[in-house]
Structures are given as C-alpha cells and as structure tokens.
Motif scaffolding. Structure first.
Motif, PDB file in Angstrom:
ATOM      1  N   TYR A  41     -19.876   2.167 -32.530  1.00 39.49           N
ATOM      2  CA  TYR A  41     -19.049   2.208 -30.639  1.00 39.49           C
ATOM      3  C   TYR A  41     -18.738   4.022 -30.304  1.00 39.49           C
ATOM      4  N   PHE A  42     -17.692   4.429 -31.780  1.00 36.15           N
ATOM      5  CA  PHE A  42     -17.746   6.138 -31.590  1.00 36.15           C
ATOM      6  C   PHE A  42     -19.246   6.752 -31.574  1.00 36.15           C
ATOM      7  N   GLU A  43     -19.851   6.465 -31.771  1.00 32.74           N
ATOM      8  CA  GLU A  43     -20.995   7.682 -31.722  1.00 32.74           C
ATOM      9  C   GLU A  43     -21.749   7.479 -30.010  1.00 32.74           C
ATOM     10  N   LYS A  44     -22.055   6.334 -30.323  1.00 26.93           N
ATOM     11  CA  LYS A  44     -22.427   6.082 -28.746  1.00 26.93           C
ATOM     12  C   LYS A  44     -21.661   6.567 -27.557  1.00 26.93           C
ATOM     13  N   GLY A  45     -20.252   6.820 -27.740  1.00 26.88           N
ATOM     14  CA  GLY A  45     -18.886   7.208 -27.235  1.00 26.88           C
ATOM     15  C   GLY A  45     -19.792   8.720 -26.807  1.00 26.88           C
ATOM     16  N   ARG A  46     -19.965   9.015 -28.123  1.00 28.23           N
ATOM     17  CA  ARG A  46     -20.113  10.516 -28.102  1.00 28.23           C
ATOM     18  C   ARG A  46     -21.046  11.448 -27.382  1.00 28.23           C
ATOM     19  N   LEU A  47     -22.101  10.513 -27.430  1.00 26.21           N
ATOM     20  CA  LEU A  47     -23.307  10.774 -27.243  1.00 26.21           C
ATOM     21  C   LEU A  47     -23.189  10.029 -25.162  1.00 26.21           C
ATOM     22  N   GLN A  48     -22.913   9.192 -24.963  1.00 22.10           N
ATOM     23  CA  GLN A  48     -22.421   9.692 -23.298  1.00 22.10           C
ATOM     24  C   GLN A  48     -21.349  10.504 -22.845  1.00 22.10           C
ATOM     25  N   GLY A  49     -20.033  11.006 -23.729  1.00 23.90           N
ATOM     26  CA  GLY A  49     -19.766  12.109 -23.095  1.00 23.90           C
ATOM     27  C   GLY A  49     -20.360  13.262 -23.654  1.00 23.90           C
ATOM     28  N   MET A  50     -21.238  13.919 -24.546  1.00 22.99           N
ATOM     29  CA  MET A  50     -21.799  14.530 -24.198  1.00 22.99           C
ATOM     30  C   MET A  50     -22.604  14.693 -23.364  1.00 22.99           C
ATOM     31  N   ALA A  51     -23.812  13.675 -22.896  1.00 21.18           N
ATOM     32  CA  ALA A  51     -24.367  13.508 -21.961  1.00 21.18           C
ATOM     33  C   ALA A  51     -23.644  13.771 -20.414  1.00 21.18           C
ATOM     34  N   GLU A  52     -22.677  13.236 -20.138  1.00 26.96           N
ATOM     35  CA  GLU A  52     -21.659  12.851 -18.968  1.00 26.96           C
ATOM     36  C   GLU A  52     -21.008  15.566 -19.107  1.00 26.96           C
ATOM     37  N   ALA A  53     -20.676  16.179 -19.884  1.00 27.20           N
ATOM     38  CA  ALA A  53     -20.800  17.198 -19.926  1.00 27.20           C
ATOM     39  C   ALA A  53     -21.186  18.005 -19.777  1.00 27.20           C
ATOM     40  N   ALA A  54     -22.572  17.518 -20.361  1.00 23.86           N
ATOM     41  CA  ALA A  54     -24.005  18.472 -19.359  1.00 23.86           C
ATOM     42  C   ALA A  54     -24.090  18.148 -18.142  1.00 23.86           C
ATOM     43  N   ARG A  55     -24.162  17.167 -17.965  1.00 25.83           N
ATOM     44  CA  ARG A  55     -24.099  16.730 -16.464  1.00 25.83           C
ATOM     45  C   ARG A  55     -23.181  18.039 -15.191  1.00 25.83           C
ATOM     46  N   GLU A  56     -22.122  16.780 -15.952  1.00 21.22           N
ATOM     47  CA  GLU A  56     -21.050  18.042 -15.193  1.00 21.22           C
ATOM     48  C   GLU A  56     -20.835  19.082 -15.401  1.00 21.22           C
ATOM     49  N   ILE A  57     -21.477  19.740 -16.480  1.00 25.77           N
ATOM     50  CA  ILE A  57     -21.085  21.554 -15.990  1.00 25.77           C
ATOM     51  C   ILE A  57     -22.577  21.840 -15.653  1.00 25.77           C
TER      52      ILE A  57
END
Length: 224
Positions: A41-57
């Motif tokens: 769950y943590f790994e999945k959340g980490r990946l989703q967070g990185m993907a969202e951060a990349a899109r927002e940046i």
C-alpha cells in the motif's frame, strides 16, 4: 481411575500445545500478511504521489516551455508518458542500483529543462533580431568614433554652402586601417541589391591602396 485420568490430562495438554502452535503460526502469518499489505500500500501510494507530483510540476511550469499556439512539446509529453508506464509496474530494486522510477523522473526533468531552454533561446534570438525593415550592425567604440567623424566630414563636404577649412587626418597607418574597417563593416551589411557599388572588394582595395601609397612609400610619414 487414577491412571486413566492422567492419560486423559496428558492428551488434553498435548492438544492445547498444538492449538497454541497453530494460533502462533496464524498470528505470524497475519503479521507477515499485514506487513506485506502495508508495504504494498505504501509503495503504491509512493508511486501515485510521484506521478501526481510530476504532472503538477509539469503543469505548473508549462508556461515556461510551451510555445504560443502549440501543445506540450513532444519530448516532454513522451517523457511523462514513459514515466506513467513505469509507475504502473513493480520493480525489484537491487542494492546499489538506480531506482527506475527516479531514473525516469530525471528523464522528465531533462525534457522539461531542454524545452524551457529552447523556448528561451528562441525568445532571445527574436529579441536580438532587428525590427522588420531594419538592419543591425555590431560596432566597437573605436569603430563608432571613426564613423562619427568620417560621417561628420562627409556631411560637411556634401553641403553646397560649406565653406570651412576644417581638417581631420588619420594619426597613422593603424588609425587609417581601423577607419577603413569600420566603413567596410557598414558597407557589408547593405543588401546587395541596394548597394551603390557592385563589388565590395573594389571599395576595400581602393581604400587599402590609398593607405599603402601614403604610409608604405614613406614609413616614417605620419599625416599630411
């Protein structure tokens, strides 16, 4: 009865140990499953967070790399798409190896940086370019000073009512060559179809001949 009772108690005690072992195994399996689930769950959340951060940046700085009237640069769109594909996979990172997610984020950052540089470079070229119908010439201070008095003297001698005797001579051969170079630079940027002479080299040679005939004939000669 005493002997049978002891046997029964022994059997009951043995059964309780088995139950405790089973319960312990179940508890351990539950802890392992819970840890694995929490890690997943943590790994999945980490990946989703990185993907969202990349899109927002990317969205936040898009105004710095998107060209007017155009969509996201192809290199940026391709890098973001590749990262999205990588973030959907599970990777077993080896000790000492590069995190594949981080590596793909570096690619995204590199694509965005290059797109920003290209837009800035293009804007700089447009800003440095002369306005339509104008010609820009780069002159040094020495060349400007040479042209200023050459233009002044030329203007005076072009006026029909000029009756002055103002004189200005080159201080030496080097001074004369600098003046010839400045004039040649101005002549060189005149469009060929608008030049009052067909061949730039003829003008250049004529000036160089004047200089050579005066100073090379008598090396110690300064001015007239």
């Amino acid at each position: 009865m005493g002997k049978g009772s002891n046997v029964l108690r022994a059997k009951v005690g043995f059964g309780a140990v088995d139950i405790l072992v089973i319960l312990g195994g179940l508890l351990l399996a539950l802890v392992v499953a819970g840890w694995s689930s929490a890690k997943s769950y943590f790994e999945k959340g980490r990946l989703q967070g990185m993907a969202e951060a990349a899109r927002e940046i990317s969205r936040g700085i898009s105004s710095h790399y998107e060209l007017e009237g155009q969509a996201v640069p192809e290199s940026v769109a391709k890098a973001l798409k590749a990262f999205d594909a990588v973030s959907r996979k599970r990777w077993n990172k080896r000790k000492g190896s590069t995190d594949p997610y981080h590596a793909q984020l570096w690619t995204v950052g590199d694509a965005i940086g290059e797109a920003c540089w290209l837009k800035g470079h293009a804007a700089g070229i447009r800003r440095k370019a002369p306005a339509e119908g104008k010609i820009r010439v780069d002159l040094s201070l020495t060349e400007l000073l040479q042209l200023s008095w050459l233009a002044h003297l030329g203007f005076q001698h072009m006026m029909p009512n000029y009756r002055g005797f103002e004189m200005h001579r080159f201080s030496g051969e080097e001074d004369a060559r600098e003046g010839a170079k400045a004039v040649g630079k101005i002549e060189g940027v005149i469009p060929a179809k608008d030049r009052p002479f067909a061949d730039l080299s003829v003008q250049f040679k004529n000036r160089q001949k004047l200089i050579g005939d005066w100073w090379q004939a008598v090396p110690d000669r300064l001015t007239a």
